[in-house]
Design a protein around this motif. Structure first.
Motif, mmCIF file in Angstrom:
data_model
loop_
_atom_site.group_PDB
_atom_site.id
_atom_site.type_symbol
_atom_site.label_atom_id
_atom_site.label_comp_id
_atom_site.label_asym_id
_atom_site.label_seq_id
_atom_site.Cartn_x
_atom_site.Cartn_y
_atom_site.Cartn_z
ATOM 1 N N VAL A 195 -1.833 -41.683 6.748
ATOM 2 C CA VAL A 195 -2.032 -41.051 8.058
ATOM 3 C C VAL A 195 -3.059 -39.932 7.910
ATOM 4 N N PHE A 196 -3.857 -39.711 8.951
ATOM 5 C CA PHE A 196 -4.793 -38.593 8.996
ATOM 6 C C PHE A 196 -4.425 -37.708 10.183
ATOM 7 N N VAL A 197 -4.183 -36.432 9.898
ATOM 8 C CA VAL A 197 -3.879 -35.443 10.932
ATOM 9 C C VAL A 197 -4.977 -34.391 10.875
ATOM 10 N N ALA A 198 -5.732 -34.263 11.946
ATOM 11 C CA ALA A 198 -6.886 -33.376 11.994
ATOM 12 C C ALA A 198 -6.459 -31.912 12.142
ATOM 13 N N PRO A 199 -7.421 -30.986 12.041
ATOM 14 C CA PRO A 199 -7.080 -29.566 12.158
ATOM 15 C C PRO A 199 -6.453 -29.207 13.501
ATOM 16 N N CYS A 200 -5.558 -28.233 13.442
ATOM 17 C CA CYS A 200 -4.969 -27.585 14.621
ATOM 18 C C CYS A 200 -4.116 -28.514 15.468
ATOM 19 N N VAL A 201 -3.664 -29.619 14.930
ATOM 20 C CA VAL A 201 -2.695 -30.465 15.629
ATOM 21 C C VAL A 201 -1.373 -29.706 15.754
ATOM 22 N N GLN A 202 -0.737 -29.840 16.909
ATOM 23 C CA GLN A 202 0.539 -29.170 17.168
ATOM 24 C C GLN A 202 1.599 -30.221 17.496
ATOM 25 N N VAL A 256 4.458 -27.010 7.310
ATOM 26 C CA VAL A 256 5.304 -28.204 7.380
ATOM 27 C C VAL A 256 6.745 -27.722 7.401
ATOM 28 N N GLU A 257 7.413 -27.943 8.527
ATOM 29 C CA GLU A 257 8.774 -27.435 8.679
ATOM 30 C C GLU A 257 9.792 -28.341 7.992
ATOM 31 N N ASN A 258 11.046 -27.908 7.996
ATOM 32 C CA ASN A 258 12.117 -28.531 7.224
ATOM 33 C C ASN A 258 12.401 -29.978 7.625
ATOM 34 N N ASP A 259 12.924 -30.738 6.665
ATOM 35 C CA ASP A 259 13.448 -32.091 6.894
ATOM 36 C C ASP A 259 12.389 -33.047 7.433
ATOM 37 N N THR A 260 11.192 -32.917 6.922
ATOM 38 C CA THR A 260 10.093 -33.809 7.298
ATOM 39 C C THR A 260 9.662 -34.617 6.086
ATOM 40 N N THR A 261 9.337 -35.884 6.329
ATOM 41 C CA THR A 261 8.897 -36.792 5.280
ATOM 42 C C THR A 261 7.446 -37.178 5.519
ATOM 43 N N ILE A 262 6.642 -37.112 4.468
ATOM 44 C CA ILE A 262 5.214 -37.432 4.556
ATOM 45 C C ILE A 262 4.898 -38.473 3.490
ATOM 46 N N GLY A 263 4.292 -39.594 3.904
ATOM 47 C CA GLY A 263 4.052 -40.715 3.005
ATOM 48 C C GLY A 263 2.829 -40.557 2.123
ATOM 49 N N ASP A 264 2.690 -41.489 1.193
ATOM 50 C CA ASP A 264 1.608 -41.477 0.214
ATOM 51 C C ASP A 264 0.234 -41.441 0.888
ATOM 52 N N PHE A 265 -0.683 -40.684 0.290
ATOM 53 C CA PHE A 265 -2.103 -40.646 0.660
ATOM 54 C C PHE A 265 -2.356 -40.094 2.070
ATOM 55 N N THR A 266 -1.372 -39.452 2.652
ATOM 56 C CA THR A 266 -1.568 -38.852 3.972
ATOM 57 C C THR A 266 -2.283 -37.518 3.827
ATOM 58 N N LYS A 267 -3.178 -37.233 4.780
ATOM 59 C CA LYS A 267 -3.946 -35.983 4.766
ATOM 60 C C LYS A 267 -3.674 -35.217 6.057
ATOM 61 N N GLU A 302 2.993 -39.473 -2.905
ATOM 62 C CA GLU A 302 1.919 -39.231 -3.862
ATOM 63 C C GLU A 302 0.611 -38.902 -3.152
ATOM 64 N N ARG A 303 -0.124 -37.951 -3.723
ATOM 65 C CA ARG A 303 -1.475 -37.575 -3.295
ATOM 66 C C ARG A 303 -1.542 -37.173 -1.820
ATOM 67 N N VAL A 304 -0.509 -36.527 -1.357
ATOM 68 C CA VAL A 304 -0.505 -35.942 -0.019
ATOM 69 C C VAL A 304 -1.334 -34.660 -0.048
ATOM 70 N N VAL A 305 -2.112 -34.434 1.011
ATOM 71 C CA VAL A 305 -2.865 -33.191 1.163
ATOM 72 C C VAL A 305 -2.299 -32.429 2.365
ATOM 73 N N VAL A 306 -1.928 -31.183 2.135
ATOM 74 C CA VAL A 306 -1.502 -30.275 3.203
ATOM 75 C C VAL A 306 -2.543 -29.169 3.262
ATOM 76 N N GLY A 307 -3.290 -29.093 4.354
ATOM 77 C CA GLY A 307 -4.455 -28.235 4.430
ATOM 78 C C GLY A 307 -4.144 -26.752 4.524
ATOM 79 N N ARG A 308 -5.213 -25.974 4.438
ATOM 80 C CA ARG A 308 -5.105 -24.516 4.452
ATOM 81 C C ARG A 308 -4.400 -24.022 5.728
ATOM 82 N N GLY A 309 -3.402 -23.176 5.526
ATOM 83 C CA GLY A 309 -2.721 -22.564 6.653
ATOM 84 C C GLY A 309 -1.800 -23.470 7.432
ATOM 85 N N THR A 310 -1.609 -24.681 6.978
ATOM 86 C CA THR A 310 -0.717 -25.618 7.670
ATOM 87 C C THR A 310 0.736 -25.303 7.332
#
Length: 237
Positions: free
Chosen positions: A148-155, A120-131, A110-118
């Motif tokens: 979790v917070f993942v900043a811009p341009c993380v690889q 997310v490849e296959n078979d990945t799980t992202i928890g609630d309120f993660t940005k 719930e309420r996950v944010v996936v930023g502009r141009g990001t």
């Protein structure tokens, strides 16, 4: 797949057996493929593509087989030009930014944010309120927990063999990022590393080994420099 025009939006094309909840708003030129389920109150912006079936190369390590329908929970926003593949499940209130993509068999809480141009490849799980901020690359076979917070341009990476040898297929694994961890701008996470709960990875670090919970790491390769301040822990927010 058969697409047909719909009067629910300008130049909207819908596949077969698409379910559209109450109060859904479509921008212009949206494409929604077969069996997609769109929850109440979603906003699907201009040029978004929902329920796309992946086209895999012969050498792809992605799994084959039938995919469940795309399911968007109530109140999701899929922004302009974003692509959300068949087999994705997104919880209530997720926001998928402009030009972002979310691949098959991903699960967003719930309420996950996936930023502009990001991506997310296959078979990945992202928890609630993660940005996840703009222009990040979230590789396949990752687990990202809540808050979790993942900043811009993380690889992130998942293949120590970079496409060579057959044994790589059994060893491919992305990073695991535990609850409340923060990953700074431009960080690189190597295959299979674990970022402990509430860890803080400073901008530009390269993480080659597991990061302990509650620690600040900096550098190339990343190393522990201190504890995360108590005032920054989730329990104190």
């Amino acid at each position: 797949m058969a697409l047909h025009p719909s009067d629910l939006g300008h130049n909207l094309l819908l596949g077969v057996d698409v379910t559209v909840g109450d109060g859904v708003v479509f921008g212009a030129n949206v494409v929604v493929y077969d069996d997609t389920e769109i929850g109440d109150g979603c906003f699907i912006q201009d040029g978004a593509v929902l329920g796309k079936v992946p086209s895999l190369s012969p050498s792809s390590t992605a799994k084959r087989g039938e995919l469940a329908p795309l399911r968007l929970g109530p109140g999701c926003v899929v922004s302009s030009g974003a692509i959300v593949y068949r087999g994705v499940t997104a919880g209530a209130g997720c926001v998928i930014g402009d030009l972002a993509s979310v691949r098959e068999r991903c699960v967003l809480g719930e309420r996950v944010v996936v930023g502009r141009g990001t991506c997310v490849e296959n078979d990945t799980t992202i928890g609630d309120f993660t940005k996840i901020q703009s222009n990040a690359y979230i590789t396949a076979y990752m687990t990202i927990e809540d808050h979790v917070f993942v900043a811009p341009c993380v690889q992130t990476t998942n293949d120590n063999f970079m496409g060579r040898t057959e044994k790589r297929h059994a060893l491919i694994k992305g990073a695991t990022i535990r609850r409340g961890a923060r990953v700074g701008g431009g960080v690189v996470l190597c295959p299979g590393v674990e970022i402990g709960a509430e860890a803080f990875i400073a901008a530009g670090a390269v993480v080659t080994k597991d990061a302990p919970a509650g620690k600040v790491l900096m550098g190339v390769p990343a190393r522990v420099v201190r504890d995360v301040a108590a005032e920054e822990l989730l329990e104190n927010q």
